[in-house]
Design a protein around this motif. Structure first.
Motif, PDB file in Angstrom:
ATOM      1  N   CYS A   6     -40.949  11.147 -18.351  1.00 58.35           N
ATOM      2  CA  CYS A   6     -41.998  10.152 -18.419  1.00 58.35           C
ATOM      3  C   CYS A   6     -41.714   9.315 -19.540  1.00 58.35           C
ATOM      4  O   CYS A   6     -40.545   9.510 -20.300  1.00 58.35           O
ATOM      5  CB  CYS A   6     -42.948  11.265 -19.235  1.00 58.35           C
ATOM      6  SG  CYS A   6     -44.187  10.225 -19.699  1.00 58.35           S
ATOM      7  N   GLN A   8     -43.102   7.988 -21.841  1.00 57.86           N
ATOM      8  CA  GLN A   8     -43.667   7.564 -22.533  1.00 57.86           C
ATOM      9  C   GLN A   8     -44.039   8.884 -23.604  1.00 57.86           C
ATOM     10  O   GLN A   8     -43.479   8.507 -25.323  1.00 57.86           O
ATOM     11  CB  GLN A   8     -45.073   7.573 -22.304  1.00 57.86           C
ATOM     12  CG  GLN A   8     -46.938   7.431 -23.948  1.00 57.86           C
ATOM     13  CD  GLN A   8     -46.315   6.256 -24.230  1.00 57.86           C
ATOM     14  OE1 GLN A   8     -45.871   5.129 -23.657  1.00 57.86           O
ATOM     15  NE2 GLN A   8     -46.980   6.393 -25.400  1.00 57.86           N
ATOM     16  N   CYS A   9     -43.797  10.283 -23.179  1.00 57.83           N
ATOM     17  CA  CYS A   9     -42.898  10.997 -24.095  1.00 57.83           C
ATOM     18  C   CYS A   9     -42.124  11.822 -23.819  1.00 57.83           C
ATOM     19  O   CYS A   9     -41.722  12.585 -24.157  1.00 57.83           O
ATOM     20  CB  CYS A   9     -45.014  12.034 -23.396  1.00 57.83           C
ATOM     21  SG  CYS A   9     -44.758  13.293 -22.579  1.00 57.83           S
ATOM     22  N   VAL A  11     -40.870  14.217 -21.286  1.00 58.18           N
ATOM     23  CA  VAL A  11     -41.524  15.362 -20.390  1.00 58.18           C
ATOM     24  C   VAL A  11     -40.833  15.357 -19.082  1.00 58.18           C
ATOM     25  O   VAL A  11     -41.072  13.716 -17.864  1.00 58.18           O
ATOM     26  CB  VAL A  11     -43.061  15.856 -20.542  1.00 58.18           C
ATOM     27  CG1 VAL A  11     -44.111  14.645 -19.668  1.00 58.18           C
ATOM     28  CG2 VAL A  11     -43.273  17.305 -20.379  1.00 58.18           C
ATOM     29  N   CYS A  27     -45.919  10.392 -17.341  1.00 59.74           N
ATOM     30  CA  CYS A  27     -46.240  11.931 -16.673  1.00 59.74           C
ATOM     31  C   CYS A  27     -48.400  11.841 -16.972  1.00 59.74           C
ATOM     32  O   CYS A  27     -48.725  10.634 -16.866  1.00 59.74           O
ATOM     33  CB  CYS A  27     -46.870  12.908 -17.293  1.00 59.74           C
ATOM     34  SG  CYS A  27     -47.050  12.557 -19.205  1.00 59.74           S
ATOM     35  N   CYS A  30     -50.037  10.565 -20.486  1.00 61.64           N
ATOM     36  CA  CYS A  30     -49.859   9.843 -21.051  1.00 61.64           C
ATOM     37  C   CYS A  30     -50.138   8.243 -19.901  1.00 61.64           C
ATOM     38  O   CYS A  30     -50.606   7.301 -20.223  1.00 61.64           O
ATOM     39  CB  CYS A  30     -47.874   9.653 -20.256  1.00 61.64           C
ATOM     40  SG  CYS A  30     -47.814  10.434 -22.058  1.00 61.64           S
TER      41      CYS A  30
HETATM   42 ZN   LIG Z   1     -45.721  11.832 -20.758  1.00 62.58          ZN
END
Ligand SMILES: [Zn+2]
Length: 41
Positions: A6, A8-9, A11, A27, A30
């Protein structure tokens, strides 16, 4: 499904399309957030 990280985060997640370097991958959590932000403009 393809393994992806991901944007963004960070993961590990899976996406139904082949991840591309020029496109961010999100993900599910997100994706909802980003998609929600986009439509809100
Ligand atoms: Zn994410």
């Amino acid at each position: 499904m393809y393994d992806a990280i991901c944007s963004q985060c960070g993961v590990a997640t899976q996406v139904p399309f082949s991840p591309r370097a020029d496109k961010p991958v999100y993900c599910q959590d997100c994706y909802k957030t980003v998609a929600g932000r986009r439509t809100r403009t």
